[in-house]
Motif scaffolding. Sequence first.
Motif, PDB file in Angstrom:
ATOM      1  N   ARG A 222       0.835  -1.215   0.000  1.00 48.78           N
ATOM      2  CA  ARG A 222       0.000   0.000   0.000  1.00 48.78           C
ATOM      3  C   ARG A 222       0.863   1.255   0.000  1.00 48.78           C
ATOM      4  O   ARG A 222       1.870   1.344   0.714  1.00 48.78           O
ATOM      5  CB  ARG A 222      -0.909   0.016   1.231  1.00 48.78           C
ATOM      6  N   GLY A 223       0.467   2.205  -0.796  1.00 51.81           N
ATOM      7  CA  GLY A 223       1.110   3.518  -0.790  1.00 51.81           C
ATOM      8  C   GLY A 223       0.061   4.575  -0.507  1.00 51.81           C
ATOM      9  O   GLY A 223      -0.953   4.638  -1.193  1.00 51.81           O
ATOM     10  N   GLN A 224       0.304   5.372   0.523  1.00 58.30           N
ATOM     11  CA  GLN A 224      -0.579   6.507   0.801  1.00 58.30           C
ATOM     12  C   GLN A 224       0.066   7.771   0.255  1.00 58.30           C
ATOM     13  O   GLN A 224       1.299   7.902   0.268  1.00 58.30           O
ATOM     14  CB  GLN A 224      -0.788   6.679   2.306  1.00 58.30           C
ATOM     15  N   ARG A 266      -5.981  -3.247   2.802  1.00 56.17           N
ATOM     16  CA  ARG A 266      -6.743  -2.369   3.708  1.00 56.17           C
ATOM     17  C   ARG A 266      -6.960  -1.025   3.040  1.00 56.17           C
ATOM     18  O   ARG A 266      -6.024  -0.273   2.795  1.00 56.17           O
ATOM     19  CB  ARG A 266      -6.006  -2.219   5.044  1.00 56.17           C
ATOM     20  N   ARG A 267      -8.247  -0.750   2.778  1.00 54.04           N
ATOM     21  CA  ARG A 267      -8.590   0.451   2.018  1.00 54.04           C
ATOM     22  C   ARG A 267      -8.765   1.620   2.971  1.00 54.04           C
ATOM     23  O   ARG A 267      -9.882   2.004   3.318  1.00 54.04           O
ATOM     24  CB  ARG A 267      -9.875   0.205   1.212  1.00 54.04           C
ATOM     25  N   GLU A 268      -7.641   2.202   3.384  1.00 51.01           N
ATOM     26  CA  GLU A 268      -7.733   3.330   4.303  1.00 51.01           C
ATOM     27  C   GLU A 268      -6.518   4.240   4.182  1.00 51.01           C
ATOM     28  O   GLU A 268      -5.411   3.786   3.907  1.00 51.01           O
ATOM     29  CB  GLU A 268      -7.880   2.829   5.754  1.00 51.01           C
ATOM     30  N   VAL A 269      -6.779   5.516   4.386  1.00 49.04           N
ATOM     31  CA  VAL A 269      -5.722   6.506   4.580  1.00 49.04           C
ATOM     32  C   VAL A 269      -5.592   6.655   6.088  1.00 49.04           C
ATOM     33  O   VAL A 269      -6.597   6.846   6.772  1.00 49.04           O
ATOM     34  CB  VAL A 269      -6.134   7.848   3.931  1.00 49.04           C
ATOM     35  N   TRP A 297      -5.075   9.894  -0.606  1.00 50.16           N
ATOM     36  CA  TRP A 297      -5.529   8.654  -1.234  1.00 50.16           C
ATOM     37  C   TRP A 297      -4.511   7.540  -0.988  1.00 50.16           C
ATOM     38  O   TRP A 297      -3.463   7.762  -0.348  1.00 50.16           O
ATOM     39  CB  TRP A 297      -5.783   8.856  -2.731  1.00 50.16           C
ATOM     40  N   TYR A 298      -4.834   6.365  -1.488  1.00 49.25           N
ATOM     41  CA  TYR A 298      -3.936   5.216  -1.366  1.00 49.25           C
ATOM     42  C   TYR A 298      -4.051   4.388  -2.634  1.00 49.25           C
ATOM     43  O   TYR A 298      -4.993   4.529  -3.413  1.00 49.25           O
ATOM     44  CB  TYR A 298      -4.316   4.336  -0.151  1.00 49.25           C
ATOM     45  N   GLY A 299      -3.064   3.527  -2.815  1.00 50.19           N
ATOM     46  CA  GLY A 299      -3.120   2.552  -3.902  1.00 50.19           C
ATOM     47  C   GLY A 299      -2.374   1.307  -3.479  1.00 50.19           C
ATOM     48  O   GLY A 299      -1.631   1.325  -2.485  1.00 50.19           O
ATOM     49  N   PHE A 300      -2.591   0.228  -4.221  1.00 46.94           N
ATOM     50  CA  PHE A 300      -1.946  -1.052  -3.888  1.00 46.94           C
ATOM     51  C   PHE A 300      -0.985  -1.437  -5.010  1.00 46.94           C
ATOM     52  O   PHE A 300      -1.404  -1.935  -6.058  1.00 46.94           O
ATOM     53  CB  PHE A 300      -3.011  -2.135  -3.697  1.00 46.94           C
TER      54      PHE A 300
END
Length: 368
Positions: A222-224, A266-269, A297-300
């Motif tokens: 994950r990258g925020q 995990r879909r969260e900032v 935002w975030y991405g995987f």
Amino acid sequence: MKVLVVGGGIIGCATADTLARGGARVVLFERGAPGGEASGAAAGMLTALGAGPRTQLQDLAVASWRLYPSVAAELLERTGVDVELVRRGTLYPIFTAGAIVETGVPPPLAAEFGVAILDEDETRAREPALSPRVRGALFVAGDHWVNNQRLVSAYAQAAAASGVEIRAGRAVTRILTAGGRAQGVLADGEEFGGDAVLIAAGAWSGELMATAGAKLRVRPARGQMLALSHVPPVLTHCVHGDEVYLVPRPSGELLVGATVERVGFRREVTAGGIAGLLATAIDLVPALGDRAITRTWYGFRPWAPDSLPVLGPWPGVSGLFIATGHYRSGIMLAPITARVMAEWILEGKPSIAADDFLPDRFVAGPRG
Ligand code: GLY
């Protein structure tokens, strides 16, 4: 030849376009909207040079970097979308006076990319807002950046114009195989047949490959990120510290990235993620402390255990191909990946050395 491409990120869209232009009939499946996951979440940096000895990965990245000016021009011509290729270069700050920077960049590439060590005055002349702690910088004039959201959209539109049938909102749940051959895919309960199947589903590729009995060890990293208001601009170059990068966008935003977290999907900032990025960014450029946060935002990212892309035919299942594992370099590597994968599928082998990326490395036993 009919090719089914699974995944509407940058890799799937660019490869579908290249396949169609090479004469294939192509159907592209995307369960959401093109660019809706990692490709849209990226920062769009085109940083092709890695420190250290020459590797196939560096060769791949440099080859892709060389394609970008013509890719940007062609996409503009074909779709009307300006992907905002910016060519102002990146500063990598040096904090220790007298530090000796060993870039490890071979001299011809150093010249091609305009690599230079800047002293404190030269650094501050380029970026006056950098912290007084910065004592110099490695400058790479050839580090460019694009608007990755526009880029995916442009590739998807170009693919459609080339005849690719784009089935957005259709979730592929299974790869159909028989007799050691990929036959097609199951999408929302409907079977689609094809001569070849390309899985370009980013961090989700492993679960799809498992439906064909293939064990692909690609996980999400994950990258925020966040964006700050950047009008008037504080920076004119990309600034890349050890823990943070700052990308000035023509749109008037400054992108601040990115965390690298192994937390599954995990879909969260998180407060900690954003606080860490902001603290590091403000330490590097104190004036940023006054700027408004416009977005988070975030991405995987798709990450393989050796951090290398996974590109090529899947051993033991003919007609099944994989293109994933681009980790932190998916935007950078997209144009060359599209070429390599189209060559694998249409011609049986790529025109450049790409054996370091073969999926065979994850498969026990003899190569298929
Ligand atoms: N490509 C930048 C990142 O992975 O954060």
